[in-house]
Design a protein around this motif. Structure first.
Motif, short mmCIF file in Angstrom:
data_model
loop_
_atom_site.label_atom_id
_atom_site.label_comp_id
_atom_site.label_asym_id
_atom_site.label_seq_id
_atom_site.Cartn_x
_atom_site.Cartn_y
_atom_site.Cartn_z
N ASP A 203 0.71 -1.10 -0.09
CA ASP A 203 0.08 -0.12 -0.04
C ASP A 203 0.95 1.27 -0.06
O ASP A 203 0.46 2.38 -0.61
CB ASP A 203 -0.83 0.06 1.21
N LEU A 204 2.07 1.31 0.65
CA LEU A 204 2.76 2.31 0.73
C LEU A 204 3.93 2.57 -0.42
O LEU A 204 4.40 3.69 -0.66
CB LEU A 204 3.68 2.29 2.22
N LEU A 205 4.08 1.42 -0.98
CA LEU A 205 5.18 1.64 -2.24
C LEU A 205 4.82 2.73 -3.32
O LEU A 205 5.96 3.27 -3.56
CB LEU A 205 5.05 0.13 -2.92
N ARG B 69 8.83 5.93 5.10
CA ARG B 69 9.96 5.68 4.39
C ARG B 69 10.81 4.61 5.08
O ARG B 69 11.34 3.77 4.36
CB ARG B 69 10.62 6.95 3.95
N LYS B 70 11.31 4.91 6.30
CA LYS B 70 12.18 4.09 7.13
C LYS B 70 11.49 2.70 7.25
O LYS B 70 12.23 1.64 6.98
CB LYS B 70 12.09 4.59 8.46
N CYS C 133 5.60 9.87 0.90
CA CYS C 133 5.22 9.26 2.11
C CYS C 133 6.28 10.10 3.30
O CYS C 133 7.14 10.80 3.00
CB CYS C 133 5.49 7.88 2.20
N SER C 134 5.52 9.93 4.41
CA SER C 134 6.40 10.18 5.77
C SER C 134 7.75 9.90 5.80
O SER C 134 7.95 8.79 5.28
CB SER C 134 5.57 10.25 6.94
#
Length: 66
Positions: free
Chosen positions: A10-12, A25-26, A20-21
């Protein structure tokens, strides 16, 4: 709490676009370091965006020459 591949997937797109925040990212980078499937997913995402950008450029050139 272990972050699942579904959450990472979902974040990719946000990660790829660098929107992204820092925390997200981390998390994505830590996950990518240990998950081959998600690394393949980000490669596929990158290839898809590159292909689409090239295709759009070709369409623009073709329309400009008309």
């Amino acid at each position: 709490m272990k972050i699942t591949c579904n959450v990472i997937k979902d974040l990719l797109p946000l990660y790829y676009d660098k929107i992204c925040s820092e925390d997200s990212r981390k998390i994505v980078e830590e996950h990518l370091a240990t998950c081959e499937d998600c690394r393949k997913e980000i490669e596929y995402l990158s290839d898809t965006f590159t292909h689409n950008a090239n295709l759009n450029e070709e369409i623009i050139r073709a329309n400009a020459s008309k």
